[in-house]
Motif scaffolding. Structure first.
Motif, PDB file in Angstrom:
ATOM      1  N   SER A 161      34.154  39.034 -24.259  1.00  0.00           N
ATOM      2  CA  SER A 161      35.378  38.858 -24.766  1.00  0.00           C
ATOM      3  C   SER A 161      36.166  39.900 -25.592  1.00  0.00           C
ATOM      4  N   LEU A 162      35.314  40.788 -25.941  1.00  0.00           N
ATOM      5  CA  LEU A 162      35.900  41.978 -26.445  1.00  0.00           C
ATOM      6  C   LEU A 162      36.669  42.831 -25.785  1.00  0.00           C
ATOM      7  N   ARG A 163      35.806  43.254 -24.562  1.00  0.00           N
ATOM      8  CA  ARG A 163      36.405  43.780 -23.621  1.00  0.00           C
ATOM      9  C   ARG A 163      37.840  43.347 -23.059  1.00  0.00           C
ATOM     10  N   LEU A 164      37.839  42.022 -22.545  1.00  0.00           N
ATOM     11  CA  LEU A 164      38.686  41.255 -22.194  1.00  0.00           C
ATOM     12  C   LEU A 164      40.015  41.290 -22.958  1.00  0.00           C
ATOM     13  N   ALA A 165      39.825  41.172 -24.292  1.00  0.00           N
ATOM     14  CA  ALA A 165      40.693  41.006 -25.359  1.00  0.00           C
ATOM     15  C   ALA A 165      41.553  42.263 -25.486  1.00  0.00           C
ATOM     16  N   MET A 166      40.691  43.271 -25.404  1.00  0.00           N
ATOM     17  CA  MET A 166      41.620  44.791 -25.533  1.00  0.00           C
ATOM     18  C   MET A 166      42.042  45.025 -24.089  1.00  0.00           C
ATOM     19  N   HIS A 167      41.734  44.626 -23.151  1.00  0.00           N
ATOM     20  CA  HIS A 167      42.480  44.487 -21.825  1.00  0.00           C
ATOM     21  C   HIS A 167      43.896  43.881 -21.894  1.00  0.00           C
ATOM     22  N   LYS A 168      43.753  42.572 -22.351  1.00  0.00           N
ATOM     23  CA  LYS A 168      44.961  42.097 -22.692  1.00  0.00           C
ATOM     24  C   LYS A 168      46.101  42.550 -23.436  1.00  0.00           C
ATOM     25  N   VAL A 169      45.412  43.134 -24.653  1.00  0.00           N
ATOM     26  CA  VAL A 169      46.422  43.846 -25.481  1.00  0.00           C
ATOM     27  C   VAL A 169      47.068  44.858 -24.671  1.00  0.00           C
ATOM     28  N   ASN A 224      49.532  41.290 -23.743  1.00  0.00           N
ATOM     29  CA  ASN A 224      49.231  39.974 -23.614  1.00  0.00           C
ATOM     30  C   ASN A 224      48.526  39.879 -25.049  1.00  0.00           C
ATOM     31  N   TYR A 225      49.218  39.066 -25.725  1.00  0.00           N
ATOM     32  CA  TYR A 225      48.484  38.951 -27.236  1.00  0.00           C
ATOM     33  C   TYR A 225      47.800  37.844 -27.619  1.00  0.00           C
ATOM     34  N   GLU A 226      47.816  37.004 -26.417  1.00  0.00           N
ATOM     35  CA  GLU A 226      47.215  35.334 -26.740  1.00  0.00           C
ATOM     36  C   GLU A 226      45.622  35.472 -26.395  1.00  0.00           C
ATOM     37  N   ILE A 227      44.925  36.033 -27.698  1.00  0.00           N
ATOM     38  CA  ILE A 227      43.347  36.265 -27.450  1.00  0.00           C
ATOM     39  C   ILE A 227      42.720  35.093 -28.116  1.00  0.00           C
ATOM     40  N   VAL A 228      41.537  34.704 -27.733  1.00  0.00           N
ATOM     41  CA  VAL A 228      40.927  33.692 -28.436  1.00  0.00           C
ATOM     42  C   VAL A 228      39.571  34.218 -29.261  1.00  0.00           C
ATOM     43  N   ASP A 229      39.470  33.775 -30.178  1.00  0.00           N
ATOM     44  CA  ASP A 229      38.186  34.241 -31.166  1.00  0.00           C
ATOM     45  C   ASP A 229      36.834  33.556 -30.703  1.00  0.00           C
ATOM     46  N   LEU A 230      36.325  34.400 -29.715  1.00  0.00           N
ATOM     47  CA  LEU A 230      34.769  33.998 -29.120  1.00  0.00           C
ATOM     48  C   LEU A 230      33.679  34.830 -29.643  1.00  0.00           C
ATOM     49  N   LYS A 284      42.279  41.884 -33.810  1.00  0.00           N
ATOM     50  CA  LYS A 284      43.019  40.755 -34.200  1.00  0.00           C
ATOM     51  C   LYS A 284      44.157  40.945 -35.237  1.00  0.00           C
ATOM     52  N   THR A 285      43.868  41.967 -36.257  1.00  0.00           N
ATOM     53  CA  THR A 285      44.673  42.028 -37.301  1.00  0.00           C
ATOM     54  C   THR A 285      45.804  42.811 -36.622  1.00  0.00           C
ATOM     55  N   MET A 286      45.366  43.951 -35.502  1.00  0.00           N
ATOM     56  CA  MET A 286      46.767  44.505 -35.001  1.00  0.00           C
ATOM     57  C   MET A 286      47.479  43.442 -33.983  1.00  0.00           C
ATOM     58  N   LYS A 318      49.802  41.881 -36.329  1.00  0.00           N
ATOM     59  CA  LYS A 318      51.376  42.436 -36.512  1.00  0.00           C
ATOM     60  C   LYS A 318      52.205  42.971 -35.468  1.00  0.00           C
ATOM     61  N   ILE A 319      51.396  42.945 -34.187  1.00  0.00           N
ATOM     62  CA  ILE A 319      52.434  42.916 -33.345  1.00  0.00           C
ATOM     63  C   ILE A 319      53.287  41.795 -32.955  1.00  0.00           C
ATOM     64  N   LYS A 320      52.444  40.499 -33.104  1.00  0.00           N
ATOM     65  CA  LYS A 320      53.217  39.005 -33.022  1.00  0.00           C
ATOM     66  C   LYS A 320      54.257  38.709 -34.019  1.00  0.00           C
ATOM     67  N   ALA A 321      53.997  39.214 -35.350  1.00  0.00           N
ATOM     68  CA  ALA A 321      55.015  39.379 -36.332  1.00  0.00           C
ATOM     69  C   ALA A 321      56.265  40.024 -35.789  1.00  0.00           C
TER      70      ALA A 321
END
Length: 605
Positions: free
Chosen positions: A328-336, A340-346, A361-363, A366-369
């Motif tokens: 999950s961490l690796r894929l979330a960083m790859h999406k960002v 692609n900022y739609e990541i799921v907290d797994l 997630k904090t970063m 800020k990008i989504k804002a």
């Protein structure tokens, strides 16, 4: 060292999920598959052997039936060959046909044999024609004439001291052909120096009653002759369905064979009848065996796959869950990294991975804002676009050209001045009424349905003054619609009618009809059908007009008025509403208008 090397150079180069799946494959899947394959092999072989035994037993059963059926035929032959009464009957010289007929009828032995043996179909004795004189239609005795001498079995019977079996076709009185097995015997008559031929035929009905088996196909032939018995009657008289090695003294083969194009489990055995050199070949085929074996194999395979698939599915899900926190961490960083900022907290827990995921997630927040600010700007831009569409709607409404009203009014006025005609005065009144409606509704977005219909009828009344008998019309209004209670976008119906007259009826030079039907569908949809019997359009012309409906009007050619109306409807009511057109060359055109049905009374309440 071997395991360390394998772990270093193989397992560590894969993710955790693949490592677990690899272990599962080698520890569970492969052993289960090997054991299942061995069980499948031995069970399939045993099942096939069982069916082979059954089909071979059926072939042996039929052979036993044929043996017990054909065995008495030799005894009958010996009894007749040694029957002195028969010899005397065949060697005696008769003076007339009546003597022959009387002597044959007095000899009852053949009838007794036929009645006592159910396996016998017919008994025939062929003798010299001199003995029978001119008698040729007796039940048991037949002359050896030229037709008999031309038969193959006759030459074999007179040249062979032994008896033999042969199949032949018989045609009954109705012209139907039947194949039968016959036993041919040579009976010497030394007293007269001649001979007779005894032919005994096996009853196929008797064989069928003994052999019948619903689950098997049976074919029986003798030597190389055609099939004389088959469980499928239409196959009688055909060649034996499989190739036989007739050099073997005893033939017995069981296995898969091609029967009439189908692969069937088959057993073929041979029978050598008593005191003959002939071979009778019996084929028994179980048409259900191979399909049942295949179904059983398929069921076994499905069970084996189920036994492998379900544990594999459970283990894969477990492996996926086990490696989810790392992945999950690796894929979330790859999406960002790919915007692609739609990541799921797994990633759950309080360790370093969860802390790193929390920072990510904090970063992302800020990008989504920042993206939210961009989205609001896009909404403001869309609102501006909507305002432009409202302006375009007003411009489209203003495109309804009032010049027709002014020009016609001037013409009618000049005619009134010159002639003082009452008809012209009426035309002026209608035109004024029409002109007031156009001017009053040019800048409005709604009117009542009754006013729109009244305006359209006014226009048609003016056109009747112009075309006189060349034009007629009818208007039908649904009883469920009260015209004063419903509102409609103004200037919709009249331009369609005008288009029908100008481009449909007028070019024909003939009498034209305008039919207007207005109805409501489920009190939600307003539908108006305007039909003219004018010149119509070809498929190519209709395609051009339909294409122009989607474009803003540019010229005064055919279809511009319809394009104007269609664009107004879609801008005001929505893209799902508008005009549809159907037309046929030299037949006419149908224009259908669909808009929402707005009830003024319901809206007020």
């Amino acid at each position: 060292m071997g395991l360390d090397y394998l772990y270093t150079h193989f397992f560590t180069k894969q993710n955790v999920k693949r490592q677990l799946i690899t272990i599962f494959i080698f520890a569970i899947i492969i052993p289960v598959f090997l054991v299942g394959s061995i069980m499948f092999f031995f069970s399939n072989r045993q099942l096939r052997r069982s069916y082979q035994y059954l089909v071979e037993s059926d072939a042996i059963r039929i052979r036993s039936i044929l043996l017990t059926t054909t065995l008495p035929f030799y005894d009958i032959y010996e009894s007749l060959a040694q029957d002195e009464a028969l010899k005397a009957l065949l060697t005696k010289e008769y003076n007339c046909d009546e003597d022959v007929f009387y002597a044959l009828n007095q000899y009852n032995r053949l009838q007794e044999l036929l009645s006592a043996n159910a396996s016998l179909s017919t008994i025939k004795i062929y003798t010299q024609p001199e003995m029978l004189r001119s008698l040729s239609d007796h039940q048991f005795f037949f002359p050896i004439d030229e037709s008999i001498r031309s038969k193959d079995w006759y030459h074999k019977a007179i040249s062979n001291s032994g008896n033999f079996w042969k199949s032949s076709a018989r045609i009954d009185r109705l012209g139907n052909s039947y194949w039968e097995l016959s036993y041919y015997c040579h009976i010497p008559l030394p007293e007269s120096g001649t001979y007779a031929i005894l032919v005994m035929t096996v009853s196929n009905n008797h064989l069928r009653s003994l052999i019948k088996n619903k689950n098997s196909q049976v074919y029986i032939c003798v030597n190389e002759d055609p099939v004389f018995y088959s469980s499928i009657r239409s196959h009688e008289g055909t060649s034996f369905p499989v190739t036989i090695d007739d050099s073997a003294p005893y033939y017995s083969v069981t296995g898969n064979m091609k029967i009439k194009g189908d692969n069937v489990l088959t057993s073929v055995v041979s029978l050598t009848p008593y005191r003959t050199q002939d071979r009778i070949y019996i084929l028994s085929a179980d048409t259900n065996a191979l399909p049942y074996i295949q179904q059983t194999n398929l069921a076994f395979i499905l069970v084996l796959l189920f036994a492998i698939f379900i544990p594999a599915l459970i283990f894969i899900l477990f492996a996926k869950y086990f490696s989810a926190r790392i992945q999950s961490l690796r894929l979330a960083m790859h999406k960002v990294s790919n915007h692609n900022y739609e990541i799921v907290d797994l990633v759950q827990g309080d360790d370093e991975l969860s802390a790193a995921f929390h920072d990510l997630k904090t970063m992302v927040e800020k990008i989504k804002a920042a993206e939210g600010e961009i989205y609001m700007a896009q909404i403001r831009e869309q609102n501006f676009s909507n305002q432009q569409q409202q302006m375009e709607l007003k411009l489209l409404i203003n495109q309804i050209n009032p010049h027709f009203l002014y020009n016609t009014l001037e013409t009618i006025r000049m005619k009134a001045f010159s002639d003082g005609n009452k008809e012209v005065a009426t035309a002026i009144k209608l035109l004024g009424k029409s002109m007031r409606y156009v001017l009053n509704n040019t800048k409005t977005s709604s009117t009542t349905l009754s006013k729109e219909i009244d305006y359209t009828l006014t226009y048609l009344s003016i056109q009747l003054l112009r075309f006189e008998d060349r034009l007629c019309y009818s208007l039908t209004l649904d009883d469920t619609i009260a015209p004063d209670h419903y509102q409609i976008l103004p200037l919709l119906l009249q331009p369609i009618v005008e288009n029908a007259i100008s481009h449909g009826i007028e070019p024909t030079g003939k009498k034209g009809h305008i039919i207007i039907k207005i109805r409501a569908i489920e009190k939600k949809l307003f539908v108006a059908n305007i039909y003219d019997n004018g010149i119509g359009m070809s498929k190519e012309q209709l395609k051009t007009v339909l294409t122009s409906l989607l474009l803003p009007p540019k010229t005064e050619e055919r279809g511009i008025g319809l394009s104007n109306i269609n664009n107004r409807i879609k801008l005001f009511y929505g893209p799902e509403y508008g005009l549809t057109i159907k037309s046929k060359k030299n037949f006419g055109t149908l224009v259908t208008l669909k808009i929402p049905l707005y009830n003024l009374l319901e809206e007020d309440s």
